[in-house]
Design a protein around this motif. Structure first.
Motif, PDB file in Angstrom:
ATOM      1  N   GLU B  30     -26.690  15.627 -27.010  1.00  0.00           N
ATOM      2  CA  GLU B  30     -25.292  15.203 -27.134  1.00  0.00           C
ATOM      3  C   GLU B  30     -24.521  16.171 -28.024  1.00  0.00           C
ATOM      4  O   GLU B  30     -25.013  16.598 -29.066  1.00  0.00           O
ATOM      5  N   LYS B  31     -23.303  16.510 -27.600  1.00  0.00           N
ATOM      6  CA  LYS B  31     -22.519  17.517 -28.329  1.00  0.00           C
ATOM      7  C   LYS B  31     -22.098  17.030 -29.709  1.00  0.00           C
ATOM      8  O   LYS B  31     -22.301  17.711 -30.699  1.00  0.00           O
ATOM      9  N   PHE B  32     -21.493  15.875 -29.766  1.00  0.00           N
ATOM     10  CA  PHE B  32     -21.130  15.287 -31.056  1.00  0.00           C
ATOM     11  C   PHE B  32     -21.888  13.969 -31.175  1.00  0.00           C
ATOM     12  O   PHE B  32     -21.943  13.194 -30.228  1.00  0.00           O
ATOM     13  N   ALA B  33     -22.468  13.743 -32.333  1.00  0.00           N
ATOM     14  CA  ALA B  33     -23.223  12.506 -32.508  1.00  0.00           C
ATOM     15  C   ALA B  33     -23.170  12.079 -33.955  1.00  0.00           C
ATOM     16  O   ALA B  33     -22.971  12.898 -34.863  1.00  0.00           O
ATOM     17  N   ALA B  34     -23.344  10.791 -34.173  1.00  0.00           N
ATOM     18  CA  ALA B  34     -23.312  10.272 -35.535  1.00  0.00           C
ATOM     19  C   ALA B  34     -24.705  10.263 -36.148  1.00  0.00           C
ATOM     20  O   ALA B  34     -24.849  10.272 -37.367  1.00  0.00           O
ATOM     21  N   THR B  35     -25.739  10.252 -35.314  1.00  0.00           N
ATOM     22  CA  THR B  35     -27.106  10.207 -35.834  1.00  0.00           C
ATOM     23  C   THR B  35     -27.967  11.263 -35.153  1.00  0.00           C
ATOM     24  O   THR B  35     -27.629  11.768 -34.073  1.00  0.00           O
ATOM     25  N   ARG B  36     -29.095  11.548 -35.802  1.00  0.00           N
ATOM     26  CA  ARG B  36     -30.039  12.519 -35.254  1.00  0.00           C
ATOM     27  C   ARG B  36     -30.555  12.059 -33.889  1.00  0.00           C
ATOM     28  O   ARG B  36     -30.607  12.837 -32.924  1.00  0.00           O
ATOM     29  N   ALA B  39     -27.981  12.541 -31.266  1.00  0.00           N
ATOM     30  CA  ALA B  39     -27.765  13.957 -30.952  1.00  0.00           C
ATOM     31  C   ALA B  39     -28.876  14.507 -30.059  1.00  0.00           C
ATOM     32  O   ALA B  39     -28.664  15.361 -29.202  1.00  0.00           O
ATOM     33  N   HIS B  40     -30.108  14.008 -30.279  1.00  0.00           N
ATOM     34  CA  HIS B  40     -31.262  14.541 -29.547  1.00  0.00           C
ATOM     35  C   HIS B  40     -31.556  13.799 -28.253  1.00  0.00           C
ATOM     36  O   HIS B  40     -32.536  14.107 -27.585  1.00  0.00           O
TER      37      HIS B  40
END
Lengths: 70, 372
Positions: B30-36, B39-40
């Motif tokens: 994911e390009k922008f994410a709030a958590t690791r 994002a992965h």
């Protein structure tokens, strides 16, 4: 420069960027929006990676013990 | 390499061609994410693992399309009738292939990235230059990451022999030659089908740099032993290899958690000249250097008792090309007498003492009955 010429230049610039993005030549954003992270934002900062790994340890990969030279 | 360093991307990467792309173009996620975890999501850490179908293919098709034929991609090239470590000896292919799949095929590279951006996954990976891609693999971090027990020890002079003091291969020190200087891209990226790794036309040969010209033949020993017209034609390494690593009796199995492991009985730096048991146009010599391979009659017993019922089908002392080259070795230091009459450097009945009848039979075409 006339307004018409400015609009032409702007149109060409937008078209070129669109082609580049569609061709997969988009670039990685280095700065995240507030409250979020980007790939580069985390992976270029060792302290952030260390903290992240401390909070989210990598899964332990089980490997059997071998002996001698492989 | 520590996990965080292994995943650290340098700022310099973003000035490279690959760095101009979005991370997700190759890795997903994911390009922008709030958590690791967010994002992965959907991320592929090794996007080059499928070669011709990988993210590398659209731009590097001339290499990814042929890579499946290279022996870094599978075990092809190590399974021919004359050089097979095990299959030619098999009387229970199902058991042997199961063992090969579980225990032996795991060290082959897991994508373009193993040579061009990170250490091999076999060594737990880790970005070498902060994700900057490099065309030529790093000899120490990439090649020797896998080729350690034989090539690295021989080439860098890290091995120890009870019979002589070993130096680094002269091509490494002072030569400074890297693995890719001989093992060229044409060979590494495949493109040709061959049964035996030595049969590839792109495989390196000493004569590529050391042709049999007047300078070469001005050396007396070369005219005596290093041309097809010589009465006794020797592989270059017969005179110029130092001792090299020999392994014995590797056994493979799964532990109580079904995880593969191996146990090698012993390994030892030694040197042996044998008869050329597979003489042909590519190996025309009368005598060759032979290395003991780690196979044993019971190597695959875990998967099927006596699975190597044809243990005598191929030698256990195999044709070898040690990476331990020096001009002066214990075969050359005292002229003719270094070899002639020197039983210790030839593979003789002495070396077969205590071995089973099957292993003795396996080496009948290699062992010398009389020392020249």
């Amino acid at each position: 420069m006339t307004i018409k010429r400015l609009l032409t230049v702007a149109f060409i610039a937008v078209a070129v960027m669109a082609v580049l993005v569609l061709a997969g030549c988009s670039s990685e954003p280095l700065v995240a929006e507030a409250g979020q992270v980007t790939c580069a934002g985390c992976h270029t900062d060792r302290e952030m990676l260390k903290a992240d790994l401390a909070a989210n340890p990598l899964p332990v990969v089980e490997v059997a013990e071998s002996s001698g030279e492989g | 390499m520590e996990a965080d360093l292994g995943a650290l991307v340098s700022i310099a990467f973003f000035d490279t061609t690959h760095g101009k792309m979005d991370c997700r173009d190759c890795h997903g996620g994911e390009k922008f994410a709030a958590t690791r975890a967010e994002a992965h999501e959907g991320m592929e850490p090794r996007p080059s693992a499928t070669y011709a179908e990988s993210v590398c293919a659209p731009c590097h098709n001339e290499m990814t399309s042929t890579f499946a034929t290279n022996m870094h991609a599978d075990t092809a090239g190590c399974s021919s009738p004359t050089d097979a470590l095990v299959l030619a000896r098999s009387t229970n292919d199902e058991a042997v292939i199961q063992g090969l799949d579980n225990n032996c095929s795991t060290c082959h590279v897991s994508g373009c990235g193993d040579c061009h951006v990170s250490r091999p996954q076999f060594n737990d990976g880790g970005l070498v230059q902060g994700h900057v891609f490099y065309a030529e693999p790093n000899s120490s971090l990439n090649c020797m990451g896998c080729h350690g027990s034989r090539i690295q020890k021989e080439y860098t002079g890290a091995g120890e022999s009870e019979k002589t003091v070993l130096k680094a291969d002269v091509h490494w020190s002072p030569g400074g030659m890297q693995c890719v200087d001989c093992h060229t891209v044409e060979w590494m990226h495949g493109g040709e089908e061959y049964d035996n790794r030595y049969d590839s036309p792109a495989a390196p040969k000493c004569v590529d740099c050391h042709p049999a010209d007047d300078t070469f033949l001005a050396i007396g020993m070369h005219s005596k032993h290093a041309t097809p017209e010589s009465n006794t034609y020797l592989q270059c390494q017969v005179c110029h290899a130092q001792d090299y690593n020999n392994c014995t009796a590797c056994h493979v199995a799964l532990d109580e958690n079904d995880l593969p492991f191996y146990e090698t009985e012993s390994s030892e730096f030694d040197f042996n000249i044998g008869r050329n048991y597979a003489q042909d146009d590519s190996r025309p010599w009368d005598y060759i250097v032979v290395r003991h391979v780690p196979v044993a009659e019971s190597t695959f017993d875990f998967y099927g008792e006596d699975a190597l019922g044809n243990y005598d089908a191929v030698p256990t002392w195999k044709y070898a090309t040690p990476h331990s080259i020096q001009r002066v070795t214990r075969q050359t230091q005292d002229g003719c007498s270094s070899c002639h009459g020197n039983r210790d450097i030839f593979l003789t009945e002495d070396d077969l003492a205590g071995l089973s009848d099957l292993e003795r039979a396996a080496n009948k075409d290699v062992v010398l009955t009389e020392v020249p």
